[in-house]
Write a protein that holds these residues in place. Structure first.
Motif, PDB file in Angstrom:
ATOM      1  N   ALA A   1      -8.272 -10.062   5.639  1.00 40.95           N
ATOM      2  CA  ALA A   1      -7.088  -9.195   5.052  1.00 40.95           C
ATOM      3  C   ALA A   1      -7.744  -7.816   4.573  1.00 40.95           C
ATOM      4  CB  ALA A   1      -6.825 -10.186   3.696  1.00 40.95           C
ATOM      5  N   MET A   2      -8.990  -7.865   4.256  1.00 40.01           N
ATOM      6  CA  MET A   2      -9.499  -6.801   3.822  1.00 40.01           C
ATOM      7  C   MET A   2      -9.819  -5.591   5.201  1.00 40.01           C
ATOM      8  SD  MET A   2     -12.289  -7.964   1.078  1.00 40.01           S
ATOM      9  CE  MET A   2     -13.270  -6.540   0.838  1.00 40.01           C
ATOM     10  N   ALA A   3      -9.993  -6.228   6.352  1.00 41.60           N
ATOM     11  CA  ALA A   3     -10.223  -5.507   7.384  1.00 41.60           C
ATOM     12  C   ALA A   3      -8.803  -5.198   8.227  1.00 41.60           C
ATOM     13  CB  ALA A   3     -11.186  -6.266   8.516  1.00 41.60           C
TER      14      ALA A   3
ATOM     15  N   PRO B   1      -1.694   1.764   2.226  1.00 36.94           N
ATOM     16  CA  PRO B   1      -0.741   1.798   1.153  1.00 36.94           C
ATOM     17  C   PRO B   1       0.082   0.380   1.338  1.00 36.94           C
ATOM     18  CG  PRO B   1      -0.636   3.819   2.081  1.00 36.94           C
ATOM     19  CD  PRO B   1      -1.601   3.017   2.651  1.00 36.94           C
ATOM     20  N   ALA B   2       0.392  -0.332   2.568  1.00 38.89           N
ATOM     21  CA  ALA B   2       1.108  -1.433   2.608  1.00 38.89           C
ATOM     22  C   ALA B   2       0.274  -2.626   2.180  1.00 38.89           C
ATOM     23  CB  ALA B   2       1.479  -1.702   4.095  1.00 38.89           C
ATOM     24  N   ALA B   3      -1.032  -2.656   1.939  1.00 38.60           N
ATOM     25  CA  ALA B   3      -1.463  -3.622   1.424  1.00 38.60           C
ATOM     26  C   ALA B   3      -1.445  -3.805  -0.198  1.00 38.60           C
ATOM     27  CB  ALA B   3      -3.312  -3.469   1.593  1.00 38.60           C
ATOM     28  N   SER B   4      -1.308  -2.665  -0.744  1.00 38.63           N
ATOM     29  CA  SER B   4      -1.069  -2.586  -2.304  1.00 38.63           C
ATOM     30  C   SER B   4       0.079  -3.753  -2.498  1.00 38.63           C
ATOM     31  CB  SER B   4      -0.832  -1.265  -2.670  1.00 38.63           C
ATOM     32  OG  SER B   4       0.355  -0.609  -2.413  1.00 38.63           O
ATOM     33  N   GLY B   5       1.114  -3.884  -1.756  1.00 34.58           N
ATOM     34  CA  GLY B   5       2.282  -4.583  -1.768  1.00 34.58           C
ATOM     35  C   GLY B   5       1.810  -6.213  -2.004  1.00 34.58           C
ATOM     36  N   TRP B   6       1.229  -6.659  -0.941  1.00 34.31           N
ATOM     37  CA  TRP B   6       0.812  -7.975  -0.996  1.00 34.31           C
ATOM     38  C   TRP B   6      -0.297  -8.179  -2.311  1.00 34.31           C
ATOM     39  CZ3 TRP B   6      -4.034 -10.060  -0.465  1.00 34.31           C
ATOM     40  CH2 TRP B   6      -4.973  -9.395   0.257  1.00 34.31           C
TER      41      TRP B   6
ATOM     42  N   SER C   1      -0.260 -10.590  -5.480  1.00 31.13           N
ATOM     43  CA  SER C   1      -1.256 -11.834  -5.504  1.00 31.13           C
ATOM     44  C   SER C   1      -2.335 -11.766  -6.672  1.00 31.13           C
ATOM     45  CB  SER C   1      -2.311 -11.650  -4.223  1.00 31.13           C
ATOM     46  OG  SER C   1      -1.300 -11.722  -2.970  1.00 31.13           O
ATOM     47  N   ILE C   2      -2.230 -10.726  -7.229  1.00 29.92           N
ATOM     48  CA  ILE C   2      -3.477 -10.350  -8.178  1.00 29.92           C
ATOM     49  C   ILE C   2      -3.117  -9.639  -9.303  1.00 29.92           C
ATOM     50  CG2 ILE C   2      -5.497  -8.970  -8.554  1.00 29.92           C
ATOM     51  CD1 ILE C   2      -6.138 -10.782  -6.749  1.00 29.92           C
ATOM     52  N   GLY C   3      -1.739  -8.887  -9.247  1.00 32.83           N
ATOM     53  CA  GLY C   3      -1.256  -8.467 -10.517  1.00 32.83           C
ATOM     54  C   GLY C   3      -1.723  -7.082 -10.885  1.00 32.83           C
TER      55      GLY C   3
ATOM     56  N   VAL D   1      -6.642  -0.284  -4.308  1.00 28.64           N
ATOM     57  CA  VAL D   1      -6.738  -1.585  -3.808  1.00 28.64           C
ATOM     58  C   VAL D   1      -7.977  -2.063  -2.903  1.00 28.64           C
ATOM     59  CG1 VAL D   1      -5.594  -3.233  -1.954  1.00 28.64           C
ATOM     60  CG2 VAL D   1      -4.202  -1.587  -3.467  1.00 28.64           C
ATOM     61  N   VAL D   2      -8.720  -1.066  -2.389  1.00 30.06           N
ATOM     62  CA  VAL D   2      -9.960  -1.215  -1.680  1.00 30.06           C
ATOM     63  C   VAL D   2     -11.014  -1.558  -2.526  1.00 30.06           C
ATOM     64  CG1 VAL D   2     -11.572  -0.014  -0.258  1.00 30.06           C
ATOM     65  CG2 VAL D   2      -9.249   0.085   0.288  1.00 30.06           C
ATOM     66  N   ALA D   3     -11.043  -0.569  -3.674  1.00 32.63           N
ATOM     67  CA  ALA D   3     -12.274  -1.015  -4.701  1.00 32.63           C
ATOM     68  C   ALA D   3     -11.938  -2.114  -5.546  1.00 32.63           C
ATOM     69  CB  ALA D   3     -11.841   0.274  -5.811  1.00 32.63           C
ATOM     70  N   ALA D   4     -10.890  -2.577  -5.702  1.00 36.87           N
ATOM     71  CA  ALA D   4     -10.542  -3.919  -6.186  1.00 36.87           C
ATOM     72  C   ALA D   4     -11.104  -5.095  -5.544  1.00 36.87           C
ATOM     73  CB  ALA D   4      -8.961  -4.072  -6.762  1.00 36.87           C
ATOM     74  N   GLN D   5     -10.496  -5.136  -3.985  1.00 36.88           N
ATOM     75  CA  GLN D   5     -10.714  -6.047  -2.989  1.00 36.88           C
ATOM     76  C   GLN D   5     -12.227  -6.175  -2.836  1.00 36.88           C
ATOM     77  OE1 GLN D   5      -8.575  -4.674   0.346  1.00 36.88           O
ATOM     78  NE2 GLN D   5      -6.917  -5.899  -0.115  1.00 36.88           N
TER      79      GLN D   5
END
Length: 102
Positions: free
Chosen positions: A57-59, A65-70, A74-76, A82-86
């Protein structure tokens, strides 16, 4: 619309439904105690698929931007990108393992 998963088969979409469910259960709003519980579960041999699913999922190209939706679903709330949080979550869950894509 895609067909529902058949029980007992692996969901190969990225991110997987099971990844999203586990993140929502343990890591909602980046709760430190939930993340610690998840790490303990992983250390005890549960969720053996988690590292691979999270790495995929990270790769994935959708890590923008699309990753921020899921990720938000998932995380709230997590603050920052997003990248830093992941990457932060990866380091908490899998210390000593290289962060995917770094």
């Amino acid at each position: 619309m895609s067909a529902p998963s058949i029980p007992g088969t692996e969901d190969r979409s990225v991110p997987t439904l099971r990844l999203r469910q586990i993140l929502r259960t343990y890591c909602w709003n980046f709760d430190p105690s939930g993340i610690a519980d998840l790490r303990a579960s992983v250390d005890d041999g549960h969720y053996s698929w988690l590292r691979d699913d999270l790495a995929r999922a990270m790769a994935a190209p959708a890590a923008a931007p699309a990753a921020s939706g899921w990720w938000h679903e998932s995380i709230g709330e997590f603050g920052g990108s997003v990248v830093a949080a992941q990457r932060d979550l990866w380091r908490r869950l899998f210390p000593g393992h290289a962060v995917p894509g770094v």
